[in-house]
Every structure is written in structure tokens, then in C-alpha cells.
Design an enzyme around this catalytic site. Structure first.
Site, PDB file in Angstrom:
ATOM      1  CD  GLU A  29      97.615  27.668 -29.691  1.00  0.00           C
ATOM      2  OE1 GLU A  29      97.758  27.458 -28.478  1.00  0.00           O
ATOM      3  OE2 GLU A  29      96.550  27.482 -30.303  1.00  0.00           O
ATOM      4  CB  CYS A  33     105.169  24.054 -24.554  1.00  0.00           C
ATOM      5  SG  CYS A  33     103.898  22.863 -25.013  1.00  0.00           S
ATOM      6  CB  CYS A  79      95.968  16.858 -33.285  1.00  0.00           C
ATOM      7  SG  CYS A  79      96.431  15.302 -32.502  1.00  0.00           S
ATOM      8  CB  CYS A 122      92.286  13.714 -26.811  1.00  0.00           C
ATOM      9  SG  CYS A 122      93.657  12.564 -27.038  1.00  0.00           S
ATOM     10  CB  CYS A 179      92.687  17.754 -26.662  1.00  0.00           C
ATOM     11  SG  CYS A 179      94.104  18.617 -27.337  1.00  0.00           S
ATOM     12  CB  SER A 227      98.651  11.640 -23.057  1.00  0.00           C
ATOM     13  OG  SER A 227      99.546  12.707 -23.279  1.00  0.00           O
ATOM     14  CG  LEU A 228      97.412   6.005 -18.418  1.00  0.00           C
ATOM     15  CD1 LEU A 228      97.555   4.973 -19.517  1.00  0.00           C
ATOM     16  CD2 LEU A 228      98.038   5.484 -17.119  1.00  0.00           C
ATOM     17  CG  HIS A 229      94.837  11.846 -20.270  1.00  0.00           C
ATOM     18  ND1 HIS A 229      95.481  12.704 -19.403  1.00  0.00           N
ATOM     19  CD2 HIS A 229      95.221  12.248 -21.514  1.00  0.00           C
ATOM     20  CE1 HIS A 229      96.224  13.563 -20.090  1.00  0.00           C
ATOM     21  NE2 HIS A 229      96.088  13.304 -21.367  1.00  0.00           N
ATOM     22  CB  CYS A 282      98.835  23.631 -27.004  1.00  0.00           C
ATOM     23  SG  CYS A 282     100.232  24.680 -27.272  1.00  0.00           S
TER      24      CYS A 282
HETATM   25  N1  SAH Z   1      99.697  14.526 -28.703  1.00  0.00           N
HETATM   26  C1  SAH Z   1     100.567  14.493 -27.577  1.00  0.00           C
HETATM   27  C2  SAH Z   1     101.077  15.861 -27.129  1.00  0.00           C
HETATM   28  C3  SAH Z   1     100.122  17.013 -27.091  1.00  0.00           C
HETATM   29  S1  SAH Z   1      99.199  17.496 -25.712  1.00  0.00           S
HETATM   30  C4  SAH Z   1      99.903  13.789 -26.425  1.00  0.00           C
HETATM   31  O1  SAH Z   1      98.751  13.405 -26.547  1.00  0.00           O
HETATM   32  O2  SAH Z   1     100.558  13.552 -25.421  1.00  0.00           O
HETATM   33  C5  SAH Z   1     100.121  17.634 -24.271  1.00  0.00           C
HETATM   34  C6  SAH Z   1      99.344  17.149 -23.066  1.00  0.00           C
HETATM   35  O3  SAH Z   1      98.226  18.005 -22.737  1.00  0.00           O
HETATM   36  C7  SAH Z   1      98.755  15.770 -23.266  1.00  0.00           C
HETATM   37  O4  SAH Z   1      98.963  15.000 -22.122  1.00  0.00           O
HETATM   38  C8  SAH Z   1      97.286  16.077 -23.472  1.00  0.00           C
HETATM   39  O5  SAH Z   1      96.488  14.964 -23.242  1.00  0.00           O
HETATM   40  C9  SAH Z   1      97.086  17.200 -22.501  1.00  0.00           C
HETATM   41  N2  SAH Z   1      95.861  17.995 -22.700  1.00  0.00           N
HETATM   42  C10 SAH Z   1      95.179  18.216 -23.828  1.00  0.00           C
HETATM   43  N3  SAH Z   1      94.084  18.977 -23.594  1.00  0.00           N
HETATM   44  C11 SAH Z   1      94.093  19.241 -22.273  1.00  0.00           C
HETATM   45  C12 SAH Z   1      93.213  19.981 -21.415  1.00  0.00           C
HETATM   46  N4  SAH Z   1      92.133  20.572 -21.879  1.00  0.00           N
HETATM   47  N5  SAH Z   1      93.531  20.043 -20.108  1.00  0.00           N
HETATM   48  C13 SAH Z   1      94.644  19.424 -19.632  1.00  0.00           C
HETATM   49  N6  SAH Z   1      95.496  18.728 -20.384  1.00  0.00           N
HETATM   50  C14 SAH Z   1      95.217  18.617 -21.690  1.00  0.00           C
END
Ligand code: SAH
Length: 352
Positions: A95, A108, A115, A119, A122, A217-219, A336
Site C-alpha cells: 500500500e 506514505c 511486518c 504491534c 496494527c 513509535s513510542l506508544h 496502512c
Molecule cells: N514500523 C514502523 C513504521 C510503520 S507504522 C513503525 O513502527 O514506526 C507507522 C505508524 O503508524 C507507527 O507509529 C505505528 O505504530 C502506527 N500505527 C500502526 N497501527 C496503527 C493504528 N491502528 N492506529 C494508529 N496508528 C497506528
């Protein structure tokens, strides 16, 4: 087999192309001509009209050309965001999203098919990693999105499917290609690379001395929460991640950005906001809050507006630079992984 021996010519930088063509007895300037055609999206040697017929035939024997096909294209009725699903040469799909902002168009791009980071919120990681993308395939996401949409791309974010630092060499080559003055010539300051925190690659990335923006991506600011939602935290840990960010900042002078998807009841408490503020201040990081996009297969829900507001206030009161990401393309599965998932569920071409 002859097919598999053909080289991926689109992944070659001009100096490498020069060497390849020199080996075929061609003068230097040929490389510049070929690179120009490739950078314009020409994927058929017969269309390279300033090359002789015999040379075109020789190139066909040695090199592979493939033009990604649009499997699906969705245009948001709300904000014009375009989401592409491309078919790659082996039948896999990735995508790409094109978003329009006041300051220009951002693409993007995906860096892997699937992957392996796992996570929990995701969509891209369901089904695991299929394979890395070649530099040429990432480049083609940019190029063919621009050609198909007619929108000049000025910014790139590596925030699609995949973990860019898990495909380090190809991603570095992609950056060199897209940044090349004779290519798309997109400046590093217009490029962001997002990682789930593969800290063992941070020093190597810093050593490349690129002026790109590193998004982490800290979260979650604490190990207990972060390990629950991000397996990549296991064996690394938030303290080590922050130390790696500090070192990256010291080495490059480039401010890091923390991505933080707000998940209801998981990472949105006032206590977590205070700890996040401390973490961000320690490395002068900018915090980018993302309202979680709900993914069908996942149990998580976005934070409520009230919780988000309270969270933002704590960060701001602590002097942290915060932005909330605008949700673009919410009607076109623009986070994505979702479109590719849909195609897999329908039993599309790809096998994951
Ligand atoms: N692998 C990389 C880049 C891909 S995702 C990473 O982890 O940073 C790009 C961003 O979207 C990341 O910050 C990821 O954590 C976030 N992301 C993934 N799924 C998501 C969702 N359902 N809602 C919001 N953000 C999400």
C-alpha cells in the site's frame, strides 16, 4: 534460469549503473541517459529512444524492468487522500498513500511486504513478514503514485507497511535514489523514517549522516504497557530506547519525533502523560499524538476526546511540543495494512 539472473536495474545508483554499462562496453554518458529514463518511470527499454536498438536488446538480456500495477485505487471523498494497492512482480501487494497538505503532497510508503514486529494494534503485522521490498520497489511507490495521481510529491514518510530498519540496506539505497539530483531529487529534510525502536540500528543510521527526521513509535512511556502492545520492546526496554534517542540526537543534531497512538484505557492515563512528558523532555523530542485507527481484527479502541484533551494538557503544561495528527482518508482505509488485509481476506493474488 536466465530470468532469475537478470539484475534489478532500477535499484542501481548512477555510479553503479556506469560500472554495469562499462562492463557491457558502453560509455559513461549512457548511464546518465538510462538513469533519466528510469527516474521518469519508463519501464520498457524500447521506450528509451536515445539508445540504439542493439543496446536496448543487450539491456533486455541483462536487466529486469517491471512496472507496478494498480490493484486498487481509492480516493477519499472527504479530503482527496489517495490510497493505492500495488501489485509487485511476484504477485505480492503493498500500500501507498498520497496525502495533500497546504505545504505540498506527502507520500506514505511501505518498506516491506507484511511486518514481523507484531504491534498489537496494527493491521500490517497480521500474517507476519513475507519479504523485504527492493529499493526499486520503494522508489516505484513514490514514482508511480506521482505519475498516476498527477500530484507532485514533495515529502516522503516511511510509515506504511513494514519496519524500515528491518530492511536497512534497501531502505538506505532507496533514500539515496530518491534524493539523487538526477532522480526525484527529494531533500532529506522532506523525508521521515518511522521505527518501532530497533535501537541496534540507530548508530548505523546516525552514521549515514542524513538530514531526515527519525520518528520513533513510542506508544507507551513505561515498559509494562509498551511490552504488552509492542513485542519489539522485549529485551530492549524504554530506558534503552530513550538512551538511543539521546545518542541519535547528539550525533545528528536532528530532533526526534515520538509517535503515540492514543488507545482507550491502555496508554492514555494522566500518569502515563506525565511519564511521557519526562521522556520527551529528556531528549527534546516532539510528540505526535495519533488517534488510534480501529482495526477490525484488533480489540483496541481510540481514546475518548476528554481523555485526549486531558493528556494533551499535561504534556503542554510540562513544556512538551505536541501535535495531534489529522486523520486523513478515514473513508479509504488509509491506515496502512488495512487494504492489503482486505484483499487477503477476499482471497486475492497474494499468499502471506
Ligand atoms: N514500523 C514502523 C513504521 C510503520 S507504522 C513503525 O513502527 O514506526 C507507522 C505508524 O503508524 C507507527 O507509529 C505505528 O505504530 C502506527 N500505527 C500502526 N497501527 C496503527 C493504528 N491502528 N492506529 C494508529 N496508528 C497506528
Amino acid at each position: 534460469m536466465e530470468m532469475t539472473e537478470k539484475k534489478d536495474i532500477v535499484s542501481l545508483l548512477p555510479d553503479q549503473l556506469e560500472r554495469e554499462l562499462a562492463a557491457l562496453g558502453e560509455p559513461k554518458f549512457r548511464a546518465a541517459q538510462v538513469f533519466q529514463w528510469l527516474s521518469r518511470g519508463v519501464r520498457d527499454f524500447d521506450q528509451m529512444t536515445n539508445l540504439s536498438k542493439p543496446l536496448r536488446e543487450t539491456l533486455k538480456e541483462h536487466f529486469l524492468l517491471y512496472e507496478p500495477k494498480v490493484l486498487s485505487k481509492q480516493v477519499s471523498a472527504i479530503d482527496g487522500t489517495i490510497k493505492y494497492l500495488w501489485e509487485l512482480k511476484d504477485g505480492n501487494a503493498v500500500e501507498t498513500v498520497v496525502m495533500s497538505y497546504k505545504h505540498g503532497n506527502t507520500v506514505c510508503v511501505s518498506s516491506q511486504v507484511g511486518c514481523r514486529q507484531g504491534c498489537a494494534f496494527c493491521a500490517s503485522t497480521i500474517g507476519g513478514l513475507v519479504r523485504n521490498l527492493e529499493a526499486s520497489e520503494i522508489l516505484d511507490e513514490v514514482l508511480f503514485s506521482e505519475l498516476d495521481s498527477g500530484k507532485k510529491i514533495s515529502n516522503i514518510v516511511l510509515m506504511g507497511i513494514g519496519e524500515p530498519l528491518d530492511n536497512f540496506d534497501n531502505v538506505m539505497r532507496f533514500l539515496a535514489l530518491v534524493n539523487h539530483p538526477q532522480g526525484l531529487n527529494i531533500g532529506m529534510r522532506h523525508i521521515s523514517l518511522s521505527t518501532c525502536g530497533l535501537i541496534e540500528r540507530f548508530d548505523e543510521l546516525a552514521a549515514q549522516d542524513l538530514q531526515l527526521t527519525l520518528s520513533v513509535s513510542l506508544h507507551a512511556p513505561d515498559d509494562e504497557t509498551r511490552s504488552k502492545i509492542m513485542p519489539a520492546n522485549h529485551g530492549r526496554g524504554v530506558d534503552n530506547l530513550i538512551r538511543a534517542c539521546q545518542r541519535y540526537f547528539d550525533q545528528t543534531g536532528r530532533r526526534i519525533s515520538f509517535e503515540y497512538a492514543m488507545i482507550d484505557g491502555v496508554n492514555d492515563s494522566p500518569e502515563q502523560a506525565r511519564l511521557l512528558a519526562k521522556r520527551a523532555r529528556a531528549v527534546s523530542a516532539h510528540v505526535n499524538l495519533i488517534p488510534l485507527n480501529h482495526v477490525e481484527e484488533r480489540k483496541f479502541q481510540p481514546s475518548t476526546n476528554a481523555n485526549m484533551k486531558a493528556f494533551i494538557k499535561i504534556l503542554e503544561d510540562a513544556g512538551v511540543n505536541v501535535t495531534v495528527r489529522r486523520r486523513l482518508g478515514s473513508d479509504v482505509d488509509a491506515s496502512c495494512g488495512q487494504l492489503r488485509r482486505k484483499m487477503q481476506r477476499k482471497g486475492g493474488a497474494e499468499q502471506a
